[in-house]
Scaffold this active site. Structure first.
Site, PDB file in Angstrom:
ATOM      1  N   LYS A  19       0.427  -1.203  -0.028  1.00 49.56           N
ATOM      2  CA  LYS A  19      -0.170  -0.111   0.188  1.00 49.56           C
ATOM      3  C   LYS A  19       1.265   1.386  -0.243  1.00 49.56           C
ATOM      4  CE  LYS A  19      -3.902   0.845   0.250  1.00 49.56           C
ATOM      5  NZ  LYS A  19      -6.232   0.123  -0.021  1.00 49.56           N
TER       6      LYS A  19
ATOM      7  N   GLY B 195     -19.904   7.545   4.373  1.00 49.06           N
ATOM      8  CA  GLY B 195     -19.307   7.452   3.441  1.00 49.06           C
ATOM      9  C   GLY B 195     -19.982   6.967   1.900  1.00 49.06           C
TER      10      GLY B 195
ATOM     11  N   HIS C 234     -16.633   6.869  -3.421  1.00 51.79           N
ATOM     12  CA  HIS C 234     -16.640   6.199  -5.193  1.00 51.79           C
ATOM     13  C   HIS C 234     -17.927   4.861  -4.747  1.00 51.79           C
ATOM     14  CE1 HIS C 234     -12.753   8.606  -5.543  1.00 51.79           C
ATOM     15  NE2 HIS C 234     -13.114   8.696  -6.859  1.00 51.79           N
TER      16      HIS C 234
END
Ligand code: NAI
Length: 357
Positions: free
Chosen positions: A78, A175, A178
């Site tokens: 990551k 949230g 996307h």
């Protein structure tokens, strides 16, 4: 500040700085045992380097486990960019990040995550081929992540609520970026009653209007009585305070690392709230990026993403049988895959055979 690799649980931790563009980035490789480490890049205004390091290392481990459970020939890594505090040239920042990725010689492959956009990846792609999900790939992982959460949700509902499908159930989504917005659209179409929340209240209100749903200010979402709570914002949102406020028997979300600390898993058990493993729920995007790059047809990618539901069902049953938390069961399974598998044997995973045969 000095952090040892022992403390972080990753194999490698790289730091990059570019005073010209303002880049301050960290790339963590948890494991490359199964293949190159594919994982998104976050760009957030971290308060300090220590919190950025903690975030990138936790996320890298999650990517190893995610790829292992999904039967993909990938390791776990990551990246995080500490967002510059003052105005900056976004394109230059991401090109500079691309150079950092390139220096790792393909052992880390980057992708989108919270705070980064496909246009940013396009900048990265100017300087390195080690990127997935840019415009040239034609694969946006977020709808596939949402599809995987949808599959996990259906499996969890069947297991916990003995219900088939979401029609008529009350779901609270935290949230609406996307993933969360795509998921809300899918769930709205499937007949769920939705309550939405986002720090960006305009976004929450507009989506709620479109779906004839309710919305609440961001901090009120924990207090909404509902059948399922879906955290799709950032991590560490399940802590002593928020868990005590929840009125839901089930949590199925896309956000990585939803538990603030390991003891929060125990708090959820004490309140009889079933928590499904985040890195399994949200594996759809990774699957899409990995297979899309190999030109696997979209319907086959979707079928592979939907297997997340079957994997979760198996984990929930095994967890119940062995009297452990589903997250613990998922960790054990992933660790076993990481320990046992060699890249060349991946073809023998049932899930992998389906796609790679
Ligand atoms: P995003 O940045 O597009 O959206 C996050 C949304 O959450 C934003 O709208 C933001 O305003 C909102 N938000 C942040 N804190 C909040 C809070 N406390 N309360 C309510 N809303 C809040 O991010 P994206 O891509 O949708 O990802 C969401 C989560 O899913 C992240 O944790 C990410 O790591 C994880 N994830 C995303 C994948 C993807 O394909 N995009 C793949 C796997 C995991």
């Amino acid at each position: 500040m000095f952090v040892t690799l022992e403390q972080t649980d990753v194999a490698e931790l790289h730091q990059f700085r570019d005073p010209v563009t303002g880049l301050r980035a960290l790339i963590a490789l948890h494991s490359t045992r199964l293949g190159p480490a594919l994982g998104g890049c976050r760009c957030l205004p971290y308060p300090d380097e220590a919190s950025a390091i903690a975030d990138v290392c936790r996320l890298a481990r999650g990517m190893s486990y995610k790829a292992a459970l999904a039967g993909l020939p990938l390791g776990g890594g990551k990246a995080v960019i500490i967002e510059p505090p003052t105005d900056y040239d976004r394109a230059a920042l991401y090109r500079s990040f691309g150079e950092a990725v390139h220096r790792l010689g393909g052992r880390y492959i980057t992708a989108v995550d919270a705070g980064t956009e496909i246009q940013d990846l396009d900048q990265v792609a100017h300087v390195t081929p080690h990127v997935r999900g840019c415009s040239a790939d034609g694969i946006d992982p977020s709808p596939y992540t949402a599809l995987g959460v949808f599959a996990a949700l259906n499996a969890a509902i069947q297991h916990r609520l003995q219900r088939h499908g979401v029609r008529g159930l009350h779901l609270a989504i935290q949230g609406l970026g996307h993933v969360g917005s795509q998921l809300a659209l899918m769930l709205g179409r499937a007949g769920a009653k939705l309550t939405l929340a986002d720090l960006n209240t305009l976004r929450a209100r507009q989506l709620a209007d479109r779906l004839h749903a309710d919305w609440v200010p961001a901090d009120h979402i924990y207090d909404v009585p509902c059948d399922v709570f879906l955290p799709c914002a950032l991590g560490s949102i399940l802590n002593a305070d928020t868990i005590s406020r929840l009125h839901s028997p089930l949590i199925v979300g896309a956000a990585n690392n939803q538990l603030a600390t390991p003891s929060d898993a125990r708090r959820l058990l004490e309140r009889d709230i079933l928590y499904t493993p985040d890195y399994l729920n949200n594996a759809g995007g990774l699957i899409a990026l990995a297979l899309g790059h190999q030109q696997v047809p979209v319907d086959q990618i979707r079928r592979k993403v939907l297997t997340i539901g079957r994997t979760l069902t198996r984990i929930l049953h095994d967890a119940q049988r062995l009297q452990v938390a589903p997250a613990t069961m998922a960790d054990r399974l992933a660790e076993q895959h990481l320990h046992d598998a060699r890249p060349e044997t991946l073809q023998s995973y049932p899930e992998a055979r389906h796609v790679y045969a």
